[in-house]
Motif scaffolding. Sequence first.
Motif, short mmCIF file in Angstrom:
data_model
loop_
_atom_site.label_atom_id
_atom_site.label_comp_id
_atom_site.label_asym_id
_atom_site.label_seq_id
_atom_site.Cartn_x
_atom_site.Cartn_y
_atom_site.Cartn_z
N GLY A 1 0.92 -1.27 0.10
CA GLY A 1 -0.03 -0.05 0.00
C GLY A 1 0.61 1.19 -0.05
O GLY A 1 0.31 2.44 -0.06
N GLN A 2 2.19 1.11 -0.17
CA GLN A 2 2.98 2.41 -0.14
C GLN A 2 3.06 3.17 -1.38
O GLN A 2 2.58 2.39 -2.42
CB GLN A 2 4.46 1.81 0.19
CG GLN A 2 5.49 3.03 0.29
CD GLN A 2 4.99 3.98 1.60
OE1 GLN A 2 4.24 5.11 1.07
NE2 GLN A 2 5.37 3.67 2.82
N HIS A 3 2.79 4.20 -1.27
CA HIS A 3 2.83 5.15 -2.47
C HIS A 3 4.05 4.72 -3.49
O HIS A 3 5.00 4.62 -3.35
CB HIS A 3 3.06 6.80 -2.28
CG HIS A 3 1.90 7.32 -1.28
ND1 HIS A 3 0.74 7.04 -1.50
CD2 HIS A 3 2.13 7.80 -0.05
CE1 HIS A 3 -0.04 7.68 -0.62
NE2 HIS A 3 1.17 8.36 0.28
N THR A 4 3.47 4.62 -4.68
CA THR A 4 4.50 4.39 -6.09
C THR A 4 5.66 5.41 -6.06
O THR A 4 6.88 4.95 -6.20
CB THR A 4 3.69 4.51 -7.28
OG1 THR A 4 3.38 5.72 -7.53
CG2 THR A 4 2.90 3.11 -7.55
N THR A 5 5.39 6.57 -5.71
CA THR A 5 6.58 7.67 -5.54
C THR A 5 7.41 7.14 -4.78
O THR A 5 8.81 7.33 -4.94
CB THR A 5 6.01 8.93 -5.28
OG1 THR A 5 4.98 9.07 -4.10
CG2 THR A 5 5.01 9.51 -6.49
N VAL A 6 7.21 6.98 -3.42
CA VAL A 6 8.05 6.66 -2.31
C VAL A 6 8.88 5.51 -2.76
O VAL A 6 10.10 5.47 -2.24
CB VAL A 6 7.25 6.43 -1.04
CG1 VAL A 6 8.27 5.96 0.34
CG2 VAL A 6 6.53 7.77 -0.43
N LEU A 7 8.10 4.22 -3.15
CA LEU A 7 8.87 3.06 -3.44
C LEU A 7 9.96 3.34 -4.57
O LEU A 7 11.21 2.69 -4.53
CB LEU A 7 7.60 2.01 -3.93
CG LEU A 7 6.71 1.68 -2.84
CD1 LEU A 7 5.51 1.12 -3.47
CD2 LEU A 7 7.38 0.75 -1.90
N ILE A 8 9.45 4.06 -5.63
CA ILE A 8 10.43 4.18 -6.69
C ILE A 8 11.44 4.91 -6.39
O ILE A 8 12.79 4.77 -6.57
CB ILE A 8 9.75 5.03 -7.76
CG1 ILE A 8 8.73 4.07 -8.66
CG2 ILE A 8 10.85 5.59 -8.90
CD1 ILE A 8 7.73 4.78 -9.59
N LYS A 9 11.17 6.04 -5.44
CA LYS A 9 12.45 6.89 -4.90
C LYS A 9 13.41 6.31 -4.10
O LYS A 9 14.85 6.07 -4.16
CB LYS A 9 12.08 8.03 -4.05
CG LYS A 9 13.24 9.17 -3.61
CD LYS A 9 12.53 10.23 -2.64
CE LYS A 9 13.85 11.14 -2.17
NZ LYS A 9 15.08 10.40 -2.00
N GLN A 10 12.76 5.10 -3.14
CA GLN A 10 13.93 4.78 -2.33
C GLN A 10 14.77 3.42 -2.94
O GLN A 10 15.74 3.27 -2.69
CB GLN A 10 13.01 3.93 -1.10
CG GLN A 10 12.46 5.19 -0.23
CD GLN A 10 13.30 5.89 0.30
OE1 GLN A 10 14.40 5.63 0.72
NE2 GLN A 10 13.00 7.17 0.36
N MET A 11 13.90 2.82 -3.98
CA MET A 11 14.58 1.69 -4.79
C MET A 11 15.63 2.33 -5.53
O MET A 11 16.83 1.85 -5.74
CB MET A 11 13.65 0.96 -5.53
CG MET A 11 12.54 -0.01 -4.78
SD MET A 11 11.76 -1.13 -5.93
CE MET A 11 10.72 -0.09 -6.43
#
Length: 241
Positions: free
Chosen positions: A83-93
Amino acid sequence: MKTSLLLIGLLSAGIAFAGPPAPKHGGIESKDYKWNADEGEKSEALKLKGDKKRGEEAYEVCGACHLPSGAGRPDGTFPQLAGQHTTVLIKQMADIRAGTRDNPTMYPFAATLTDPQELADAAAYIESLCIPIEHGKYEGADAATQVAKGKELYEKQCLECHGKNGEGVKDKFYPVIAGQHYKYLLRQMTEIRDGHRRNANPDMVKIIKPYTNDQLVAISAYQSSLVMPGNMCKPKAGKKK
């Protein structure tokens, strides 16, 4: 290849397998550090439409640690991702792959994602997963006191960015924290306060810097109690292969 790496991950249980070391680029310790600069692989991935079906396959390698449900582990070693925001996931990865965020355990797995499209696909799939309502919370005998104390602190300085229910803000890259494990929240806030999370937001560092260890415990206890109505459920069992 994904399946093979998944098996390696399951068998090694938290032990990073041999491979090229993660790159290391300037983070918050650098004078020219700019949080969330519009550049590199992250910016490319954010422009793409993620495909959840392809993302499910890409996520297999992540599921070794974060579990097929995305629920992570209550001991705080691996965060809840569902459920995490895609923006957050992409940035962290992208930050881990670029060496702006140090995570030697995750790096070999993150490095298997082939390109910005696969980052976008994996993020789309993870965002679609149900946030687990059963997760690691503060379990001390003084839990009620800590949660009440943490609520007061949270509403003063955290609520504006992370929201009343811990929903974050997608377009500002502020993460969902509802459903996150207490021990992971405490570890991350401590690392951010102490300058060990190199891709941290300087605005958050400034806010969190004065907090004592006891105050971080209280805030984490409250954050892990947050619930997003309609967005959380009991995770479903993983698909049988």
